[in-house]
Design an enzyme around this catalytic site. Sequence first.
Site, short mmCIF file in Angstrom:
data_model
loop_
_atom_site.label_atom_id
_atom_site.label_comp_id
_atom_site.label_asym_id
_atom_site.label_seq_id
_atom_site.Cartn_x
_atom_site.Cartn_y
_atom_site.Cartn_z
N LYS A 1 -5.17 42.70 59.32
CA LYS A 1 -5.18 41.74 58.20
C LYS A 1 -6.07 40.55 58.50
O LYS A 1 -6.67 39.96 57.58
CB LYS A 1 -3.76 41.32 57.86
CG LYS A 1 -2.99 40.63 58.98
CD LYS A 1 -3.06 39.12 58.92
CE LYS A 1 -2.29 38.46 60.05
NZ LYS A 1 -2.35 36.99 59.97
N THR B 1 -2.76 36.00 54.14
CA THR B 1 -3.90 35.62 54.97
C THR B 1 -5.21 35.62 54.19
O THR B 1 -6.12 34.84 54.49
CB THR B 1 -4.01 36.56 56.19
OG1 THR B 1 -2.72 36.69 56.79
CG2 THR B 1 -4.96 36.02 57.22
#
Length: 340
Positions: A198, A255
Site C-alpha cells: 500500500k 494511505t
Amino acid sequence: MSAADEATDRCIAVLGAGSWGTALAIQLARNGNAVQLWARDADAVAALAADRENKRYLPGCALPESLTPEADMGTAVEAADDVLVVVPSHALRETLERLAPLLGEHRRVIWATKGLEPESAKLPDQVAAETLGADRVTAVLSGPSFAGEVGQGMPTAVTIASGDEAFARDMAGAFHDGVFRVYTTRDVIGVGVGGAVKNVLAIAVGISDGLGYGANARALLITRGLSEMMRLGEKLGGERTTFTGMAGLGDLLLTCTDDQSRNRRMGLALAAGNDVEGAQREIQQVVEGVRVAREVYRIAQHLGVEMPIATQAFRVLHEDVAPRDAVRKLTDRPFRSEKD
C-alpha cells in the site's frame, strides 16, 4: 468489566518512539496497561519524560501517567510481559537481534512494522522467525491508522494477525476500547503484504494527484492497485479476504487519499518536480514506500507477478523516469479483462 480494567496489571514494552510507536504506546496506556516506551536516543527519552509529550514526532498528545519513557532496552523488556516493536522495516532485523537475548523463554513479540527488508525483500514475519526463532509466539498489527489520530483518541480500527489465536485475542484486548477497534486473523502473510504494498501504491496515487489527473485516475489507481496487491499476496501465501479488509483495502484507501500519509506526500512532491532526496528531507520522517518499491519490484519480477502500477512507481523512484512518462506508460496499456 472494561478492557482497561482487565489489563491494568499488565506491562508492555514498546520499542520505538517515533510517531507510530508513541501513538500505540499512548493507546495501550490509555487502555489501562503499564507501558515502557523505549527509544535509542537518551536525550529523546529525557525530553519525553520532562515534557510528557513527544514534541518532535507526535505533538499535542499527552503521555498517560502509566507510560514510562526508557533509554535502556533491557530495563524496558525486563519490566514487561510482552513486547511491541515499532521501528521502520530497514531497522527491524537489528532491533530484533538486540531484543532476542533479552526475551527469556515466554515473552511474546508483536510488531507494527510495515514494509519489506531491504535487499532480502523478506516480510517482517520472516525476519522475526530468523532472529527470534521459529518457536517464538509472534503477531503483527496493521491497518488504516494515522498516528496523530490514534494519539488524539479518534475512532480507529486495525487488524492483529498471529498464528497463535490466543495471543492475537490477548493483544486485541490490550488495545481494544470504545474508539480503538481490533479485528483478528491468522493471515500473517496477507497482513504483511498489505502493509508493504500500500505504501508503494500511495506514492503512485500522490504522483497522479500532484499532476492534476483528477478523481477518476485516483479511483483507477486504487482499484487496480488493490488487484496488484492481491496477486502478489496470494502468490506469497496470503488469503484473498485479507486484502479486502482493514489491513488491505482499508489501509490502501487511507494511505492513498489523505495528506497525513508520508507516501502520498512523497508522490505529490515528485509530481511537483522534487527529487527523492529533497522530498525525503522535506517530509523529515521515513517514507517506507521509497525503499519498499525496490523490493516489491524485485519480488514481482522473481515470481512473475504483473504489477504495472508498482513497477512505474519503482521506476520514478529509482530509475529517474519522469512522473508524466510513468503515468503515460500505464494509460497506454492495451485493454484487457478486468479479471486479469
